[in-house]
Design an enzyme around this catalytic site. Structure first.
Site, PDB file in Angstrom:
ATOM      1  N   CYS A 165      67.394  28.182   8.445  1.00  0.00           N
ATOM      2  CA  CYS A 165      66.804  29.499   8.725  1.00  0.00           C
ATOM      3  C   CYS A 165      67.287  30.603   7.797  1.00  0.00           C
ATOM      4  O   CYS A 165      66.815  31.726   7.899  1.00  0.00           O
ATOM      5  CB  CYS A 165      67.040  29.874  10.172  1.00  0.00           C
ATOM      6  N   HIS A 298      68.592  39.425  11.871  1.00  0.00           N
ATOM      7  CA  HIS A 298      68.006  38.097  12.103  1.00  0.00           C
ATOM      8  C   HIS A 298      67.295  38.138  13.459  1.00  0.00           C
ATOM      9  O   HIS A 298      66.165  37.726  13.567  1.00  0.00           O
ATOM     10  CB  HIS A 298      69.123  37.060  12.063  1.00  0.00           C
ATOM     11  N   HIS A 332      59.776  33.542  14.575  1.00  0.00           N
ATOM     12  CA  HIS A 332      60.794  33.004  13.675  1.00  0.00           C
ATOM     13  C   HIS A 332      60.111  32.034  12.722  1.00  0.00           C
ATOM     14  O   HIS A 332      59.708  30.952  13.118  1.00  0.00           O
ATOM     15  CB  HIS A 332      61.903  32.307  14.456  1.00  0.00           C
TER      16      HIS A 332
END
Lengths: 767, 85
Positions: A165, A298, A332
């Site tokens: 990620c 994030h 995401h």
């Protein structure tokens, strides 16, 4: 010295919109397009909503500067990357001609885009139904960075970053390092990822997918929503921007990355790695935390991430520093997230305005920070974007508003249009301090040296593969990781697959071989490269779905299927807390890995770097090989992992001489240029990374130079250059025939696209 | 075989804890930390194993925390849910 990369173009496509203006309009209007998955279903009791992208069926591919020959063979990830790249190039004023004639690189993060997860193919393969290999050919043709390079006709470096990620953020940091090193003048950098059932089931079973639209940093947050999209920035040197008369939107002023060395999926409880990554990025940019005008967090909305990230941000930045999570609008997007968030951060910096963090309603005292609850006008000259990833990776970028107007530089552009070859040399030297190898020739360099000297028989296992033409026997050069329990307690090996064990063993052996105590482990980086990633666990995860159903997809297997599992498990096992990166660019992987190690050492991000290259065997690979002129070519699958402990020359006792240069050659005359470089060496090892194994322009090679092909010892793989490098380093040391009396050796490979990579090794002190 | 013993054997074999035998594990042993030494990734795997072997769904980490307090707690959770079904 600080280095700023100019941002001259932005492109973004995601659920919020198909281009950046539309995305920003949706953000400022608070519009969220979170819905059930459109392109797949799952047999679960709950539907977990996702952020589907509106990209239409034929991907609008035909407007690309160079025609796409087979649009049906383009993956959604590639199409997303191309859409964002085209938008960014248009803003930067890069037309097709400039793209083809300037030195333009491409560096993209991804997760799905580098994973072979075609469920229908694998199901049929398992049942022995002899499926067509089109899905594999599609996979091989769609490595995101290589795809963009080909589609846009670029002639600079290409690397795909697979750091889970944080991939997109790391890709931008990597691109900036290329510019700093002079490997190219312009880079298209960012990330791209499509929605897929495989990670969907993985995240659901990790119990971090939310059954409702996500709520970043909210007290009642229940997890993340997956999304898809791409974010691409045009980065270039200030000189290049001035030469082209391009408008500079902002600067990438700092980058930092650090590993938690803690756990494969959970963040460190005190956010240790994130703190160090932020410190390092701020230091790199030369600015204080108080100068950061806002943070694009994030902010995935999982209970753990937001708690730990929020506490770190709360502790490191002055109270009241605005924080936004744009994942509220994009979901995401995994490997694309860092790219999309970088684009949105720069645009917010230009707009001097932040959107509300949709979904957020009530502060969580546990998180220490409160995100934007409404659209907020800001006065910011600098901004920060951070990413946390599986494997304990943390990556941080600092952006700064451009300082002012420049006048157009009237010099002639330094284009390479008239030259038929583009040469990119990373010429700074690295010392090889220790080597570890695991291959069909056994474990450790002593057994490798002995086997090469005695012409020993490699360990070959024959796999009978069912094909449409009946059973085909495929010989496989097989590596067996033996003796790992010498370095690690058995308990900590229990979840580790064969690929990770190969990487761990090679790494431990390399450190042992160096005879060094690793002093400050926060100053040791890990950069690994793999062509195909953990194939065994990728398919094991699909096995759990096929055997036991969607409700029983194994989260442990999913976590182990990420490409950066070997690097992060190595960081955990050896306690290495420096930067950690995994690259996956098929045959071009070794080039990127060595360039990254070189950049970290030169820029002082690390004092030592553990560089690893490897691939494991899976029957699917053999099945594919039997369909691709297998009988005619000399490509034989080999399992291997090679690890190198690298340092700056002159700082420590140099056991194996130096890597003197990494040459990368593109263009019609790459063969002649490669021959010229090879002629400066005593001998050359022809690398077997592709089906062109050992076929490097025999007619161009100087006849008085020894050329060897070691693929009959350890087989072929996209990362075979690592084994060749180990063999070369050993030859320089003890001069075994046929490479005896060598002071300079080249490891050279010719790629499928005709480009060449040549790594120069010299004996200590030789030139 | 008691459900408790069955669970110990299942956890040891599925989570590959090769250095323990079911006999060495007490019913009151916590699954995480000091007890069997499992971690958060084992926890989510265990949720799936309970689903696979006992067709019992543990919806989130809150539920999991209670059910995974010890072997005994897990066995009790399974018995209670099976009685409801």
């Amino acid at each position: 010295m600080s280095f700023a990369a100019a941002v001259t173009g932005l492109g973004c496509i995601c659920a919020a919109g198909e281009n950046l203006p539309r995305v920003m309009a949706a953000l400022y209007a608070g519009e969220r397009r979170c819905a059930p998955p459109r392109d797949f279903t799952a047999e679960l009791d709950t539907v977990y909503p996702v952020f589907n992208c509106g990209l239409n069926e034929n991907y609008e591919l035909f407007n690309s500067p160079t025609a796409i020959r087979h649009p049906q063979s383009v993956t959604r990830t590639s199409a997303l990357a191309l859409a964002a790249a085209r938008e960014a190039c248009a803003q930067a004023g890069l037309d097709g001609e400039q793209l083809a004639t300037l030195r333009v690189g491409v560096c993209l993060g991804t997760t799905v885009g580098c994973t072979l997860n075609d469920e229908v193919f694998y199901r049929n393969f398992k049942q022995g139904a002899g499926p067509a290999i089109a899905p594999i050919q599609r996979y091989l043709a769609n490595n995101p960075a290589l795809f963009l390079k080909q589609a846009l006709g670029l002639r600079g470096p290409a690397a795909t970053v697979a750091n889970a990620c944080s991939s997109g953020t790391d890709a931008i940091g990597q691109a900036r390092a290329w510019l700093r090193a002079g490997l190219c003048d312009v880079v298209l950098a960012g990330g791209a990822d499509e929605l897929s059932r495989i990670p969907y089931l993985g995240f659901v079973h990790l119990l971090i997918a939310s059954p409702e639209p996500c709520r970043p940093f909210d007290r009642a947050r229940r997890g993340l929503n997956l999304g898809e999209g791409a974010g691409v920035l045009v980065l270039e040197t200030a000189e290049s921007a001035a030469r082209r008369g391009a408008c500079v939107l902002a600067e990438v002023a700092g980058y930092g990355c650090a590993n938690d060395a803690w756990h494969p999926t959970a963040p460190h409880p005190e956010g240790k790695g994130l703190r160090r990554a932020i410190d390092s990025a701020l230091r790199d940019a030369g600015i204080e935390p108080g100068a950061i005008g806002f943070i694009n967090a994030h902010g995935t909305s999982t209970p753990d991430n937001d708690k730990i990230e929020g506490r770190v941000l709360g502790a490191l930045f002055p109270a009241g520093t605005p924080v936004v999570s744009t994942k509220a609008y994009t979901g995401h997007t995994l490997g694309a997230a860092g790219g999309i968030e970088a684009v949105l951060t720069v645009q917010a910096l230009l707009d001097q305005r932040l959107p509300a963090t949709a979904g957020f309603a009530e502060s969580d005292p546990d998180c220490a920070i409160t995100p934007t609850a409404r659209n907020t006008e800001i006065e910011a000259t600098a901004a920060l974007s951070d990413s946390l990833a599986f494997g304990g990776n943390n990556a941080v970028l600092v952006f700064r508003k451009d300082k002012g107007q420049r006048t157009k530089d009237e010099q002639d552009p330094k284009d390479i249009g008239k030259s038929s070859v583009s040469v990119r040399d990373a010429a700074s030297t690295m010392a090889i301090l220790g080597i570890g190898t695991v291959s069909a020739l056994g474990c450790g360099v002593a057994s490798l040296a002995e086997a090469l000297r005695r012409n020993a028989q490699p360990a070959i296992q024959t796999h009978a593969i069912q094909t449409a033409r009946g059973l085909v026997n495929v010989p496989v050069f097989t590596a067996t990781p033996e003796g790992l329990d010498r370095f690690m307690p058995k308990r900590s090996l229990r979840r580790l697959d064969k690929f990770v064990r190969l990487a761990l063993l090679a790494s431990f052996l390399a450190v042992e071989d160096s005879g060094l105590e690793l002093p400050d482990r926060a100053r040791v980086g890990v950069v690994f490269g793999t062509g195909y990633g953990p194939l065994g666990t990728t398919f094991e995860f699909q096995d759990t779905i096929i055997n036991d159903g969607d409700k029983c997809a194994s989260p442990t297997a999913f976590a182990g299927s990420v490409h950066n599992a070997p690097a992060s498990q190595t960081a955990i096992a050896l306690g290495l807390e420096g930067p950690c990166q995994t690259l996956t660019t098929f045959g071009h992987t070794a080039e990127g890995v060595l360039q990254t190690a070189e950049a970290w050492l030169r820029e002082g991000l690390a004092d030592l770097v553990l560089a690893g290259l490897g691939d494991e065997f899976h029957p699917v690979g053999a099945y594919a090989a039997t369909h691709m002129d297998f009988e005619q070519c000399s490509w034989r699958p080999g399992e291997m992992f090679s690890a190198f402990l690298l340092g700056r020359p002159g700082e420590r006792e140099e056991k194996y001489g130096n890597i003197a240069a990494i040459h990368a050659l593109d263009g019609a005359d790459a063969g002649h240029a490669a021959a010229d470089i090879i002629a400066r060496h005593d001998a050359v090892i022809l690398s077997a990374s592709s089906r062109r194994a050992g076929r490097l322009d025999a007619d161009l090679l100087p006849s008085d130079r020894t050329a060897v092909d070691y693929s009959s010892f350890y087989g072929c793989s996209p990362t075979a250059l690592g084994m060749d490098l180990a063999a070369a380093a050993l030859a320089l040391q003890d001069g075994a025939p046929p490479l005896s009396a060598s002071a300079a050796l080249a490891c050279a490979e010719c790629h499928e696209d005709g480009s060449r990579t040549i790594v120069s090794l010299i004996k200590d002190g030789a030139q | 075989m008691s459900l408790e013993h069955e669970l110990k054997a299942m956890i040891i074999s599925e989570l590959k804890i090769e250095d323990l035998t079911p006999e060495e594990v007490k019913d009151s042993d916590p699954l995480f930390g000091e007890g069997l030494g499992l971690d958060s990734l084992d926890a989510v795997e265990l949720v799936l194993l309970i689903q696979k072997h006992y067709k019992i769904e543990i919806k989130d980490m809150e539920e999991a925390r209670l059910a995974f307090a010890s072997i005994q707690a897990l066995a009790d959770t399974i018995r209670a849910r099976q009685a409801l079904a």
